[in-house]
Scaffold this active site. Structure first.
Site, PDB file in Angstrom:
ATOM      1  N   LYS A  80       0.856  -1.193   0.000  1.00  0.00           N
ATOM      2  CA  LYS A  80       0.000   0.000   0.000  1.00  0.00           C
ATOM      3  C   LYS A  80       0.889   1.238   0.000  1.00  0.00           C
ATOM      4  O   LYS A  80       1.887   1.283   0.729  1.00  0.00           O
ATOM      5  CB  LYS A  80      -0.889  -0.024   1.248  1.00  0.00           C
ATOM      6  CG  LYS A  80      -1.927   1.086   1.331  1.00  0.00           C
ATOM      7  CD  LYS A  80      -2.778   0.942   2.600  1.00  0.00           C
ATOM      8  CE  LYS A  80      -3.915   1.942   2.640  1.00  0.00           C
ATOM      9  NZ  LYS A  80      -4.757   1.814   3.853  1.00  0.00           N
ATOM     10  N   SER A 155      -9.827   1.786   2.645  1.00  0.00           N
ATOM     11  CA  SER A 155      -8.925   2.556   1.812  1.00  0.00           C
ATOM     12  C   SER A 155      -7.862   1.717   1.102  1.00  0.00           C
ATOM     13  O   SER A 155      -7.291   2.162   0.125  1.00  0.00           O
ATOM     14  CB  SER A 155      -8.215   3.618   2.660  1.00  0.00           C
ATOM     15  OG  SER A 155      -7.353   3.007   3.602  1.00  0.00           O
ATOM     16  N   SER A 179     -10.129  -0.514   6.800  1.00  0.00           N
ATOM     17  CA  SER A 179      -9.472  -0.396   5.495  1.00  0.00           C
ATOM     18  C   SER A 179      -8.775  -1.637   4.976  1.00  0.00           C
ATOM     19  O   SER A 179      -8.384  -1.669   3.819  1.00  0.00           O
ATOM     20  CB  SER A 179      -8.464   0.740   5.519  1.00  0.00           C
ATOM     21  OG  SER A 179      -9.139   1.944   5.273  1.00  0.00           O
TER      22      SER A 179
HETATM   23  N1  GLN Z   1     -13.397   4.222   5.880  1.00  0.00           N
HETATM   24  C1  GLN Z   1     -12.810   4.627   7.127  1.00  0.00           C
HETATM   25  C2  GLN Z   1     -12.368   6.058   7.033  1.00  0.00           C
HETATM   26  O1  GLN Z   1     -12.549   6.637   6.048  1.00  0.00           O
HETATM   27  C3  GLN Z   1     -11.672   3.744   7.483  1.00  0.00           C
HETATM   28  C4  GLN Z   1     -10.455   4.015   6.705  1.00  0.00           C
HETATM   29  C5  GLN Z   1      -9.280   3.253   7.206  1.00  0.00           C
HETATM   30  O2  GLN Z   1      -9.420   2.232   7.875  1.00  0.00           O
HETATM   31  N2  GLN Z   1      -8.114   3.782   6.901  1.00  0.00           N
HETATM   32  O3  GLN Z   1     -11.840   6.627   7.925  1.00  0.00           O
END
Ligand code: GLN
Length: 486
Positions: A80, A155, A179
């Protein structure tokens, strides 16, 4: 054999590499060829590292030939683009870091490098890991390899899609509110978020420091166990990282769930959930019972407040963490006559809309006069959520839930409605608030053929139970992985 090598699991590849039936170069080439073939449609990568990957593969080959083969020697992975990688651009999917080349490796990257892993490239994500669909990337969205009109989740959508499409054998993600687990569920692969503090975060671009955790994506639970063992463990460079010894996770996979007490939280079967998701999760629970586990209803009564608490805590921490992108030390600088304008223009041009929204929300929640009403209150709710889990785990060994209320949605479907987007995290964020390990694995498909994810939640440092239960389910053949459309 070699052109299909990208489809191998890590466990299979380890065997073929060690027996010299397959070379690390052949394996890496197979992945790079697959990447060239599908990337124009998927966009799972922001940066592809052809040359470096082949050089790493050659090094791995030498080590394998000498019989010096740590677990991940010669295994091609996607990373990532939130992990600092020495000499390789690390953007966090933001314009503000578009040309940032870190002079150092994140601890886990250094560890994998030392094992001889091969880094194929940097995977796409929502900008600064803020989002649930990878549509917030400054480099365009990643598409779901099971249906190109749908999102890969977020994400860590690029990492999940890359594994699902066999562009790599495994991948690294991060999980602050879901995410790793949500994109794993949307793409039909395995993803585990370990206990908070299990894995070092040194060199990972911070989003919300009290929630962020590192974890792997894989094609099988066994592969996730192999990856996690290499990632986990103490790090003097990260004082939040636990010094607890790391178990041999693969060893825990004995196929046994007899006597396992599975808690099913009644609050996790909510209205508005896609009926096929509920159906698949209930079928998985029956399957566990048929393998000798027992199920018991448990209650997590503060679930309703989790999204609100999370979006206050995460945005507050993000607003502080993102202060460092000021146009002075890192990344994009837009010149101006005075310092304030330089900050304003650099940040104004460098950050995307969702990141700005989060910074504003977080700054507001932390401001004088509002701190007690918002941030402090959210922290108190967080304690209640953690207590809910403690009470539930007094009655069970593992909690099983859906990973997300729906299967992957269409590109664009939730972009104009942030609240709807935030609701995708309803089943994953409590696990981050409580600091627990959680894993997503495929448990079926909906009528459109989109994967459905089961979530297994363990008590703190209960990764072995989570992995063992996931592996037993997978091995029993309850679900067979379907080919993607790419
Ligand atoms: N969708 C969640 C957010 O936008 C989690 C994102 C994540 O785990 N980085 O914060």
């Amino acid at each position: 054999m070699t052109t299909d090598a990208c489809k191998l699991t890590i466990a299979q590849a380890q065997h073929l590499l060690r027996s010299r039936e397959l070379s690390a170069t052949e394996l890496t080439r197979a992945c790079l060829d697959r990447i060239s073939a599908v990337e124009p449609r998927l966009n799972a990568f922001i940066t592809i590292c052809h040359e470096q990957a082949l050089a790493q593969a050659r090094d791995a080959e030498r080590r394998l030939a000498q019989g010096d083969a740590p677990a991940l020697c010669g295994i091609p992975l996607a990373i990532k683009d939130i992990y600092a990688t020495r000499g390789v651009r690390t953007t966090c999917a933001s314009k503000i870091l578009e040309n940032f080349v870190p002079p150092y490796d994140a601890t886990v990257i250094a560890r994998l490098r030392a094992e001889g892993a091969v880094f194929l490239g940097k995977a796409n994500l929502d900008e600064f890991a803020m989002g649930s669909s990878t549509e917030n990337s400054a480099f365009g969205p990643t598409r779901n390899p099971c249906d190109l009109q749908r999102v890969a989740g977020g994400s860590s959508g690029g990492s999940a899609a890359a594994v699902a499409a066999d562009e790599c054998l495994g991948a690294l993600g991060t999980d602050t509110g879901g995410s790793i687990r949500e994109p794993a569920a949307f793409c039909g692969v395995v993803g585990i978020k370990p206990t908070y503090s299990r894995v070092s975060r040194f060199g990972i671009i911070a989003y919300a420091s009290s929630l962020d955790q590192v974890g792997p994506f894989a094609k099988t639970v066994r592969d996730a166990a192999i990856l996690l063992r290499s990632l986990a463990g103490a790090d003097p460079a990260d004082s939040t990282c636990s010094t607890r010894p790391v178990p041999d996770y693969e060893r825990a996979l004995n196929g046994e769930v007899k006597g396992l007490r599975i808690g099913v939280p009644k609050e996790y079967f909510v209205e508005g959930m896609q009926p096929e998701v509920e159906g698949a999760v209930r079928a998985a629970l029956r399957h566990y019972e048929s393998m000798g586990a027992t199920t018991v209803e448990v209650s997590l009564p503060h679930t309703d407040y989790a999204i609100a608490a999370y979006y206050l805590i995460a945005t507050a921490e993000a607003s502080a963490n993102l202060e460092r992108y000021d146009g002075i030390r890192y990344g994009l600088r837009v010149e101006a006559d005075n310092l304030t304008d330089l900050y304003r223009r650099s940040r104004g041009r460098g950050f995307g809309a969702e990141v700005k929204r989060r910074i504003m929300l977080g700054t507001f929640a932390l401001s004088t006069g509002y701190y007690d009403a918002y941030y402090l209150k959210a922290q108190k709710v967080r304690t209640l959520i953690k207590r809910d889990f403690d009470q539930a785990f007094a009655r069970c060994d593992l909690i099983v839930t859906p990973t997300a209320p729906t299967t992957a949605f269409r590109l664009g479907e939730k972009m104009s409605d942030p609240l709807q987007m935030y609701l995708s995290d309803i089943f994953t964020i409590s696990v981050n608030l409580a600091g627990l390990p959680g894993m997503a694995l495929p448990c079926g498909y909906d009528r459109q053929g989109m994967p459905i994810g089961l979530q297994l939640i363990g008590p703190a440092f209960g990764e072995e139970t989570v992995l063992r239960a996931g592996d037993a389910y997978e091995r029993s053949g309850a679900v067979t992985r379907r080919p993607t459309v790419v």
